[in-house]
Scaffold this active site. Structure first.
Site, PDB file in Angstrom:
ATOM      1  N   TYR A   1      14.022  34.847  19.534  1.00 46.67           N
ATOM      2  CA  TYR A   1      14.968  35.919  19.874  1.00 46.67           C
ATOM      3  C   TYR A   1      14.284  37.125  19.874  1.00 46.67           C
ATOM      4  CZ  TYR A   1      19.450  33.140  20.050  1.00 46.67           C
ATOM      5  OH  TYR A   1      20.374  32.391  20.351  1.00 46.67           O
TER       6      TYR A   1
ATOM      7  N   GLU B   1      23.879  28.972  15.750  1.00 47.65           N
ATOM      8  CA  GLU B   1      22.869  27.918  15.548  1.00 47.65           C
ATOM      9  C   GLU B   1      22.495  27.666  14.599  1.00 47.65           C
ATOM     10  OE1 GLU B   1      19.755  30.017  18.391  1.00 47.65           O
ATOM     11  OE2 GLU B   1      21.466  30.287  19.628  1.00 47.65           O
TER      12      GLU B   1
ATOM     13  N   TYR C   1      25.228  15.557  24.788  1.00 51.69           N
ATOM     14  CA  TYR C   1      23.813  15.008  25.149  1.00 51.69           C
ATOM     15  C   TYR C   1      22.779  15.213  24.214  1.00 51.69           C
ATOM     16  CZ  TYR C   1      23.574  20.477  25.429  1.00 51.69           C
ATOM     17  OH  TYR C   1      23.889  21.573  25.148  1.00 51.69           O
TER      18      TYR C   1
ATOM     19  N   ARG D   1      14.386  18.492  28.196  1.00 53.51           N
ATOM     20  CA  ARG D   1      15.446  18.391  29.173  1.00 53.51           C
ATOM     21  C   ARG D   1      16.709  17.720  28.341  1.00 53.51           C
ATOM     22  NH1 ARG D   1      12.125  20.541  31.495  1.00 53.51           N
ATOM     23  NH2 ARG D   1      11.449  20.236  33.784  1.00 53.51           N
ATOM     24  N   GLN D   2      17.737  17.905  28.886  1.00 57.19           N
ATOM     25  CA  GLN D   2      18.984  17.390  28.341  1.00 57.19           C
ATOM     26  C   GLN D   2      19.317  16.284  29.149  1.00 57.19           C
ATOM     27  OE1 GLN D   2      18.504  20.857  28.545  1.00 57.19           O
ATOM     28  NE2 GLN D   2      17.730  20.928  26.765  1.00 57.19           N
TER      29      GLN D   2
ATOM     30  N   SER E   1      22.963  13.534  29.176  1.00 56.80           N
ATOM     31  CA  SER E   1      24.230  13.123  28.469  1.00 56.80           C
ATOM     32  C   SER E   1      23.866  11.860  27.970  1.00 56.80           C
ATOM     33  CB  SER E   1      25.411  13.290  29.679  1.00 56.80           C
ATOM     34  OG  SER E   1      25.452  14.288  30.001  1.00 56.80           O
TER      35      SER E   1
ATOM     36  N   VAL F   1      25.310  10.876  38.980  1.00 59.94           N
ATOM     37  CA  VAL F   1      25.028  10.615  37.594  1.00 59.94           C
ATOM     38  C   VAL F   1      25.922  11.336  36.595  1.00 59.94           C
ATOM     39  CG1 VAL F   1      23.206  12.682  37.310  1.00 59.94           C
ATOM     40  CG2 VAL F   1      22.961  10.317  36.080  1.00 59.94           C
ATOM     41  N   GLY F   2      26.862  12.368  37.358  1.00 63.41           N
ATOM     42  CA  GLY F   2      27.661  12.925  36.416  1.00 63.41           C
ATOM     43  C   GLY F   2      28.760  12.002  35.793  1.00 63.41           C
ATOM     44  N   LEU F   3      28.682  10.602  35.957  1.00 58.35           N
ATOM     45  CA  LEU F   3      29.546   9.717  35.257  1.00 58.35           C
ATOM     46  C   LEU F   3      28.912   9.362  34.014  1.00 58.35           C
ATOM     47  CD1 LEU F   3      29.431   6.195  36.562  1.00 58.35           C
ATOM     48  CD2 LEU F   3      27.293   7.413  36.306  1.00 58.35           C
ATOM     49  N   THR F   4      27.826   9.827  33.691  1.00 61.33           N
ATOM     50  CA  THR F   4      27.249   9.538  32.128  1.00 61.33           C
ATOM     51  C   THR F   4      28.080  10.017  30.998  1.00 61.33           C
ATOM     52  OG1 THR F   4      25.620  11.291  32.392  1.00 61.33           O
ATOM     53  CG2 THR F   4      25.037   9.142  32.981  1.00 61.33           C
TER      54      THR F   4
END
Length: 397
Positions: A95, A137, A190, A206-207, A209, A273-276
């Site tokens: 930051y 965080e 995720y 990368r993220q 799910s 792939v949004g179904l994950t």
């Protein structure tokens, strides 16, 4: 607490920000990566190429400036950003670097308007925002670390299985190298995956799910092979090079998109792939045996790209309250697995949906989710009932 003068000065710069647009964030990122190239190990450089990250950052800066006197309206944004930052292992010192380059960017792009008073106000305002985010965080890091199976920072995992789910999607079952337990997660969340392909100068994070219910000993992510050398950098590396037995660095589960209640009727709407994350929610509801009606609505291009079709059919048999509806875009490839062809038309199933009482979850390409959300609103579903997840930098529907 920011003074009334600081708030007034920051709000007075909103027209300047809006007139400059993403030129501010383009300049900011170029400047920061030139001076601090080590941050390329953290930032998703694919989103830099596409411009999505620049737009997302500009939108966040503008929203903060506009609402600096009423930060409660940004609560959801803070929560989403804090979760995403933990999946990149962002630390307070990052930051400080970002704040320095933000102030210098404003000075360089608007030297006449960026007076000492404006600089002081923005320095204080950025500091206040950084404190809010780093505080949240810190809480998330601590909560995850202290839970059974929890940890802090990257942890080494072994790919136990690699499973092809469809033409474009493969699943990776991950177990910790030390053989110990893993922290449970909320269905819909995720993992952060940190890799360094041989031809890359920097680490890539990368993220992805989680696509199954929590089990305390392993994770499953399901990854779509993206097209293009830039967009598909990590997904193609995972598909082409990572095999069972290989090791990966994994960040703990995170995400503010998750199943709100397993006790209410649930409508899961996805494309590709949004179904994950939807499958994770579905598996979790079924495992709880709550006798909750679930409606699983999925759209994909064709049978070859229909991931987990067999598993969902099996769940349909095992859980009588599951109602499964599928759309294939290619009519000539319609099969018994899909009841509809073309784009998802919710009017076709609206009479069966609990429009007033259900929670609705959307995941897929942004255009698809906006298309689905607009249909839901037209059918009388309240906006508060609709929850969604955007892959990559957030954007409103």
């Amino acid at each position: 607490m920011l003074s009334a003068q600081t708030i007034a000065i920051v709000k007075s710069t909103v027209p300047l920000l809006e007139s400059a647009g993403v030129a501010i964030t383009n300049h900011f990122y170029q400047r920061m990566f030139q001076v601090n190239p080590e941050l390329k190990d953290i930032f998703n450089m694919t989103n830099q190429h596409s411009g999505r990250q620049q737009f997302a950052l500009f939108s966040a800066i503008a929203a903060y400036a506009k609402n600096i006197d009423n930060l409660s309206v940004l609560t959801e944004t803070v929560e989403r950003v804090a979760h995403k930052h933990t999946s990149f292992f962002i630390q307070p010192e990052h930051y400080d670097i970002v704040g320095h380059h933000l102030i210098e960017t404003l000075r360089e792009l608007a030297p006449a308007a960026f007076t000492p008073e404006v600089e002081q106000a923005w320095t204080q305002a950025y500091g206040a925002l950084a404190n809010i985010l780093t505080g949240r965080e810190r809480q998330l890091y601590k909560q995850t670390e202290q839970k059974p199976g929890g940890w802090y920072g990257p942890r080494r995992f072994i790919v136990k299985e690699k499973i092809r789910e469809s033409e474009l999607v493969s699943s990776f079952v991950l177990v910790p190298k030390n053989g110990e337990a893993v922290v449970d997660y909320l269905p819909g969340q995720y993992l952060g995956v940190k890799v360094k392909p041989a031809h890359c100068d920097y680490y890539e994070i990368r993220q992805y799910s989680l696509s199954d219910k929590a089990n305390s000993h392993s994770y499953r992510i399901s990854v779509k092979r993206e097209s293009g050398e830039v967009a598909g950098l990590v997904s193609n590396y995972l598909h082409n090079e990572i095999q069972a037995g290989d090791e990966l660095d994994i960040l703990p589960p995170a995400g503010d998109f998750f199943l709100q209640s397993a006790h209410l009727p649930t409508v899961l709407i996805s494309a590709g792939v949004g179904l994950t994350p939807m499958l994770s929610m579905l598996e979790s509801i079924v495992a709880l045996k709550q006798q909750t009606p679930v409606f699983f609505l999925h759209a994909c291009e064709n049978m070859q790209q229909h991931s987990f079709a067999q598993r969902i059919s099996q769940l349909e048999q095992d859980y009588p309250l599951l109602h499964n509806f599928t759309w294939y875009n290619k009519a000539e490839q319609n099969t018994a697995a899909a009841q509809f062809t073309g784009l998802m038309d919710l009017n076709a199933v609206a009479a069966q949906l609990p429009l007033q009482s259900a929670n609705f979850y959307l995941c897929g390409p942004t255009g698809f989710m906006k298309f689905a959300k607009d249909q839901l609103l037209a059918l009388g579903v309240a906006s508060a009932q609709i929850h969604y997840e955007v892959f990559g930098p957030h954007s409103d529907l």
